[in-house]
Design a protein around this motif. Structure first.
Motif, PDB file in Angstrom:
ATOM      1  N   PRO A 116      40.111  27.714  27.051  1.00 11.27           N
ATOM      2  CA  PRO A 116      41.458  27.846  27.625  1.00 11.27           C
ATOM      3  C   PRO A 116      41.897  29.299  27.836  1.00 11.27           C
ATOM      4  O   PRO A 116      42.798  29.540  28.629  1.00 11.27           O
ATOM      5  CB  PRO A 116      42.347  27.128  26.613  1.00 11.27           C
ATOM      6  N   HIS A 117      41.272  30.257  27.156  1.00 13.00           N
ATOM      7  CA  HIS A 117      41.721  31.648  27.297  1.00 13.00           C
ATOM      8  C   HIS A 117      40.971  32.405  28.382  1.00 13.00           C
ATOM      9  O   HIS A 117      41.296  33.558  28.657  1.00 13.00           O
ATOM     10  CB  HIS A 117      41.597  32.375  25.948  1.00 13.00           C
ATOM     11  N   HIS A 118      39.963  31.774  28.972  1.00  6.18           N
ATOM     12  CA  HIS A 118      39.242  32.451  30.056  1.00  6.18           C
ATOM     13  C   HIS A 118      40.030  32.341  31.367  1.00  6.18           C
ATOM     14  O   HIS A 118      40.785  31.396  31.573  1.00  6.18           O
ATOM     15  CB  HIS A 118      37.856  31.812  30.258  1.00  6.18           C
ATOM     16  N   LYS A 119      39.798  33.300  32.255  1.00  3.78           N
ATOM     17  CA  LYS A 119      40.419  33.266  33.579  1.00  3.78           C
ATOM     18  C   LYS A 119      39.510  32.474  34.527  1.00  3.78           C
ATOM     19  O   LYS A 119      38.288  32.445  34.349  1.00  3.78           O
ATOM     20  CB  LYS A 119      40.586  34.705  34.068  1.00  3.78           C
ATOM     21  N   PHE A 120      40.096  31.856  35.549  1.00  2.00           N
ATOM     22  CA  PHE A 120      39.329  31.071  36.514  1.00  2.00           C
ATOM     23  C   PHE A 120      39.685  31.482  37.938  1.00  2.00           C
ATOM     24  O   PHE A 120      40.853  31.527  38.314  1.00  2.00           O
ATOM     25  CB  PHE A 120      39.611  29.572  36.325  1.00  2.00           C
ATOM     26  N   ILE A 121      38.659  31.797  38.720  1.00  2.00           N
ATOM     27  CA  ILE A 121      38.859  32.079  40.143  1.00  2.00           C
ATOM     28  C   ILE A 121      37.942  31.159  40.931  1.00  2.00           C
ATOM     29  O   ILE A 121      36.720  31.182  40.758  1.00  2.00           O
ATOM     30  CB  ILE A 121      38.484  33.536  40.491  1.00  2.00           C
ATOM     31  N   GLY A 122      38.538  30.343  41.793  1.00  2.00           N
ATOM     32  CA  GLY A 122      37.738  29.444  42.622  1.00  2.00           C
ATOM     33  C   GLY A 122      38.152  29.576  44.065  1.00  2.00           C
ATOM     34  O   GLY A 122      39.274  29.985  44.360  1.00  2.00           O
TER      35      GLY A 122
END
Lengths: 335, 335
Positions: free
Chosen positions: A77-83
């Motif tokens: 949950p603490h990671h960033k996500f770019i899609g």
């Protein structure tokens, strides 16, 4: 030893998770594709009547990205996500990769045109970036059953069993007269405006310089061994990591098109720098690519020869490419 | 019912034999490739020291052709055999296909450059010709594990289970604005002379017309959906039969490069005619390709739309391509 804030054990665990995620997502892509040809006739007809094939592809793209994003958020949950899909729908267009937060950079479906036409060169692309560096790469092309994976320090692999590059006893040096003897990978892309000296014409001029006989084109003729266009930046990078392509040159890609591929290529021993030649191509320092620059030149892993190191051969090849290609115009909208 | 002098039962038997031969030959190709990356280090080093990779490939090419030729001669001593390696070493260069004798037309390794670099787009190509018509086609790409097979009247197949074209419920019509919406497959080839208006420049002008935005290039802009170059005429034809490529346009191939691929494409419902536009491209009769003409334009299988038959859509696409491409210069040396 840690990579940024992650222990090696944490990185191992994330790698295992990413590989399984890639396999699962690729399976979803293939199942959606099979609905169009291997499913029951009634299913196919029903789908075809509701949507055009382009809509089906867009929906698959969104569904698979949602699956990947949800899986990552549940586990990390603490990671960033770019899609790609997330990004297209909002956010600024400035550089997206943060130096401080571990970031997943995902293209649920690279090679969309191929997928629409059921040409097998499509894949899911999952990159994991730590301290701004592509650290884990997972690329899965389910129609070809080819899985490319890497984690920094753990090697790059095809189908988890064959180490990349494939030929490694020894790894061949770059050809003495590169780009002659090289397979050159490039893409026509989407910018096809009939504008004098626009990207289309700059690309074509570059392609022809690389193709033409040695001595031709006012000395720019590169007589490459072959020119290949697959329609997927991620697959181009994966085959460069494999050693099948010697050179990949492209402008216009976004972070999610290349993050996983660059991770795999770098771990295999490849070099990635800018597509655009600097003012002094023969002497400029060859800088590591900036993820998000949209301008990429990749060289395959290379071993030493009797006269130079592998890195020297790669850098020599970079300069020979720069001498033959035009500057492309793919600025970041927000930059 | 007979095909020329063969009964349907004889044709069935020959088809079964040809498919097994393709599988066995492809296995030999892959094993020779694997010697270069998956074999024991000592084996690889020994081979590398004796020969350059090009020599290894030439030897593989010759060995596999010899295997295929020997197998055919043992089983069918009265059939004629034409292979790339056999042909290169002698014989006249006039048209090679006889109308009277059933003829095997074989390329033991199509995509030689790909094979040298271990890019997976290479294959064995076995065509069987009766009364001048490609009747059986077997194309096996062992690194991709993709087997394409056909026999006249028995359908065209991927891996013996999926009928071609893949999308067939229903088979899509050609796009209304073709070549817009089409995937266009083409190759840069080996003729890279920097000669004004030579084949290289005629090809590039044609590629750019097909690529450029609609309305561009003085009305010739085709805005195809994508341009692909795989480096193997046989794989190009196989993917056109599959429906993944809509259009393949090429000059310079020999009979053995295309015999099996044309058999498969025609059985799948595709159209093959000449690459070079006739004097009256809008009205000329669209003639079936002559095997050995070295000039090929292939259109994928197409279903009917509300306004035209599948064949009408294919012919409309042929004329739209002819309007955009230049005449290529690939005469037969003996013609």
């Amino acid at each position: 030893m840690t990579t940024n804030m992650l222990t090696e054990q944490e990185l191992d665990e994330i790698y295992t998770f990413a590989v399984q995620l890639g396999k699962d997502a690729g399976k979803l892509l293939l199942e959606a594709a099979q609905l169009r040809f291997a499913g029951s006739e009634s299913t196919v007809l029903e789908v075809e009547e509701k949507d055009s094939s382009v809509d089906i592809v867009t929906k698959t793209d969104e569904d698979v990205e949602a699956f990947i994003k949800t899986s990552i958020e549940a586990k990390y949950p603490h990671h960033k996500f770019i899609g790609e899909e997330t990004y297209s729908k909002g956010a600024s267009r400035s550089y997206l990769i943060s130096d401080t937060t571990p970031t997943w950079c995902v293209d649920p479906l690279d090679g969309t045109v191929n997928y629409t036409h059921l040409f097998p060169m499509f894949c899911v692309s999952i990159g994991f970036i730590v301290a701004g560096k592509p650290t884990i790469g997972v690329v899965y092309a389910p129609f070809l059953n080819q899985l490319f994976t890497s984690c920094r320090g753990r090697g790059a692999w095809l189908n988890e069993t064959q180490r990349l590059p494939l030929i490694r006893s020894p790894i061949p040096p770059m050809p003495v007269n590169a780009p002659s003897g090289c397979v050159f990978s490039c893409e026509w892309g989407k910018d096809r405006k009939d504008r004098p000296d626009g990207n289309l014409y700059r690309k074509v001029e570059s392609f022809v310089n690389m193709a033409a006989e040695v001595g031709g084109r006012g000395g720019k003729g590169g007589m490459v061994h072959g020119i290949r266009s697959l329609g997927s930046a991620t697959m181009d990078l994966a085959y460069t990591a494999m050693g099948a392509f010697d050179i990949w040159w492209e402008g216009g890609c976004w972070e999610w098109d290349v993050a996983a591929g660059i991770a795999i290529l770098q771990e295999a021993g490849g070099l990635v720098t800018s597509a655009n030649p600097p003012d002094d191509p023969e002497t400029a320092e060859i800088q590591e690519v900036r993820l998000g620059s949209r301008l990429y030149l990749a060289i395959r892993p290379a071993g030493p020869s009797k006269i130079e190191t592998g890195r020297e051969g790669q850098e020599r090849t970079v300069r020979e490419v720069w001498r033959r290609v035009r500057e492309l115009d793919y600025a970041r909208p927000g930059a």
